[in-house]
Design a protein around this motif. Structure first.
Motif, PDB file in Angstrom:
ATOM      1  N   GLY A 192       3.641  -5.935   5.202  1.00 59.98           N
ATOM      2  CA  GLY A 192       4.790  -5.543   4.399  1.00 59.98           C
ATOM      3  C   GLY A 192       4.739  -4.097   3.967  1.00 59.98           C
ATOM      4  N   VAL A 193       5.926  -3.549   3.695  1.00 58.15           N
ATOM      5  CA  VAL A 193       6.084  -2.173   3.214  1.00 58.15           C
ATOM      6  C   VAL A 193       7.070  -2.216   2.053  1.00 58.15           C
ATOM      7  N   GLN A 194       6.710  -1.556   0.955  1.00 55.61           N
ATOM      8  CA  GLN A 194       7.645  -1.440  -0.163  1.00 55.61           C
ATOM      9  C   GLN A 194       7.324  -0.188  -0.971  1.00 55.61           C
ATOM     10  N   ASN A 195       8.200   0.126  -1.906  1.00 59.16           N
ATOM     11  CA  ASN A 195       8.078   1.359  -2.697  1.00 59.16           C
ATOM     12  C   ASN A 195       7.252   1.195  -3.966  1.00 59.16           C
ATOM     13  N   HIS A 196       6.666   0.023  -4.166  1.00 57.34           N
ATOM     14  CA  HIS A 196       5.834  -0.238  -5.346  1.00 57.34           C
ATOM     15  C   HIS A 196       4.692  -1.155  -4.934  1.00 57.34           C
ATOM     16  N   ARG A 197       3.722  -1.296  -5.826  1.00 57.71           N
ATOM     17  CA  ARG A 197       2.558  -2.127  -5.537  1.00 57.71           C
ATOM     18  C   ARG A 197       2.949  -3.567  -5.213  1.00 57.71           C
ATOM     19  N   PHE A 198       2.192  -4.162  -4.321  1.00 52.01           N
ATOM     20  CA  PHE A 198       2.304  -5.596  -4.062  1.00 52.01           C
ATOM     21  C   PHE A 198       1.592  -6.361  -5.166  1.00 52.01           C
ATOM     22  N   ASN A 199       0.447  -5.854  -5.577  1.00 51.46           N
ATOM     23  CA  ASN A 199      -0.376  -6.478  -6.597  1.00 51.46           C
ATOM     24  C   ASN A 199      -0.155  -5.724  -7.907  1.00 51.46           C
ATOM     25  N   THR A 200       0.303  -6.415  -8.927  1.00 47.64           N
ATOM     26  CA  THR A 200       0.629  -5.739 -10.187  1.00 47.64           C
ATOM     27  C   THR A 200      -0.593  -5.451 -11.054  1.00 47.64           C
ATOM     28  N   ASN A 201      -1.727  -6.079 -10.740  1.00 44.91           N
ATOM     29  CA  ASN A 201      -2.958  -5.795 -11.482  1.00 44.91           C
ATOM     30  C   ASN A 201      -3.543  -4.462 -11.043  1.00 44.91           C
ATOM     31  N   GLU A 202      -4.207  -3.798 -11.967  1.00 46.49           N
ATOM     32  CA  GLU A 202      -4.869  -2.541 -11.628  1.00 46.49           C
ATOM     33  C   GLU A 202      -5.993  -2.806 -10.618  1.00 46.49           C
ATOM     34  N   PRO A 203      -6.158  -1.918  -9.638  1.00 46.16           N
ATOM     35  CA  PRO A 203      -7.242  -2.102  -8.669  1.00 46.16           C
ATOM     36  C   PRO A 203      -8.602  -1.851  -9.312  1.00 46.16           C
ATOM     37  N   ASP A 204      -9.634  -2.468  -8.720  1.00 42.98           N
ATOM     38  CA  ASP A 204     -10.996  -2.200  -9.183  1.00 42.98           C
ATOM     39  C   ASP A 204     -11.426  -0.784  -8.809  1.00 42.98           C
ATOM     40  N   HIS A 205     -10.952  -0.316  -7.636  1.00 42.25           N
ATOM     41  CA  HIS A 205     -11.309   1.014  -7.150  1.00 42.25           C
ATOM     42  C   HIS A 205     -10.109   1.654  -6.472  1.00 42.25           C
ATOM     43  N   VAL A 206      -9.992   2.969  -6.617  1.00 46.26           N
ATOM     44  CA  VAL A 206      -8.976   3.757  -5.923  1.00 46.26           C
ATOM     45  C   VAL A 206      -9.723   4.805  -5.116  1.00 46.26           C
ATOM     46  N   VAL A 207      -9.489   4.812  -3.793  1.00 47.82           N
ATOM     47  CA  VAL A 207     -10.233   5.685  -2.893  1.00 47.82           C
ATOM     48  C   VAL A 207      -9.249   6.517  -2.074  1.00 47.82           C
ATOM     49  N   ASP A 208      -9.443   7.821  -2.070  1.00 47.19           N
ATOM     50  CA  ASP A 208      -8.639   8.708  -1.237  1.00 47.19           C
ATOM     51  C   ASP A 208      -9.242   8.738   0.166  1.00 47.19           C
ATOM     52  N   ALA A 209      -8.516   8.215   1.142  1.00 48.42           N
ATOM     53  CA  ALA A 209      -8.992   8.118   2.523  1.00 48.42           C
ATOM     54  C   ALA A 209      -8.429   9.216   3.419  1.00 48.42           C
ATOM     55  N   SER A 210      -7.784  10.194   2.850  1.00 49.24           N
ATOM     56  CA  SER A 210      -7.092  11.223   3.627  1.00 49.24           C
ATOM     57  C   SER A 210      -8.001  11.973   4.586  1.00 49.24           C
ATOM     58  N   ASN A 211      -9.267  12.143   4.235  1.00 53.56           N
ATOM     59  CA  ASN A 211     -10.194  12.894   5.089  1.00 53.56           C
ATOM     60  C   ASN A 211     -10.971  12.028   6.068  1.00 53.56           C
ATOM     61  N   TRP A 212     -10.741  10.731   6.067  1.00 57.59           N
ATOM     62  CA  TRP A 212     -11.425   9.847   7.007  1.00 57.59           C
ATOM     63  C   TRP A 212     -10.919  10.134   8.414  1.00 57.59           C
TER      64      TRP A 212
END
Length: 133
Positions: free
Chosen positions: A55-75
């Motif tokens: 799925g694709v949408q303009n807001h989170r699928f999961n409304t709970n805060e994530p345990d971790h946020v990781v920037d993968a842009s440089n992978w």
């Protein structure tokens, strides 16, 4: 839409099992793409338009805060898409595979877990998976 960043919103279990050097990995939660100008698109497994589709949408699928946020842009997997125009291409009528296509490079999102399809995980790969394999 020019891609600015790729962000993974993860559960603890996702972070522990994530291997960024593989050609693929799987997460239980979601990722989002941030574009120049600030627009975001979120991607996860979902049950619309088909059960266990991507799925694709303009807001989170999961409304709970994530345990971790990781920037993968440089992978390696994502690096060739950053700063480029991208398009989203659904592969097949079951919406099991979504291609994020740039200029000369793509990343594929699918709803499979270690090769088993119709799963409640987001499989992220640098090669086009074969549905049913």
């Amino acid at each position: 839409m020019k891609l600015k960043r790729v962000i993974y919103e993860l559960y603890e279990v996702d972070l522990v099992s994530l291997n960024i050097n593989q050609e693929w990995h799987e997460i239980d939660r979601e990722i989002y793409l941030e574009f120049e100008g600030g627009e975001k698109k979120y991607f996860s497994w979902c049950n619309k338009p088909a059960q266990y589709s991507v799925g694709v949408q303009n807001h989170r699928f999961n409304t709970n805060e994530p345990d971790h946020v990781v920037d993968a842009s440089n992978w390696n997997m994502w690096q060739g898409l950053i700063g480029n125009e991208i398009e989203l291409i659904s592969r097949g009528n079951l919406h099991q595979i979504l291609e994020i296509k740039g200029q000369g490079k793509s990343v594929y999102l699918s709803s499979q877990e270690q090769g088993s399809w119709l799963s409640d995980v987001l499989h992220i790969s640098s090669t086009l998976p074969e549905f049913g394999s």
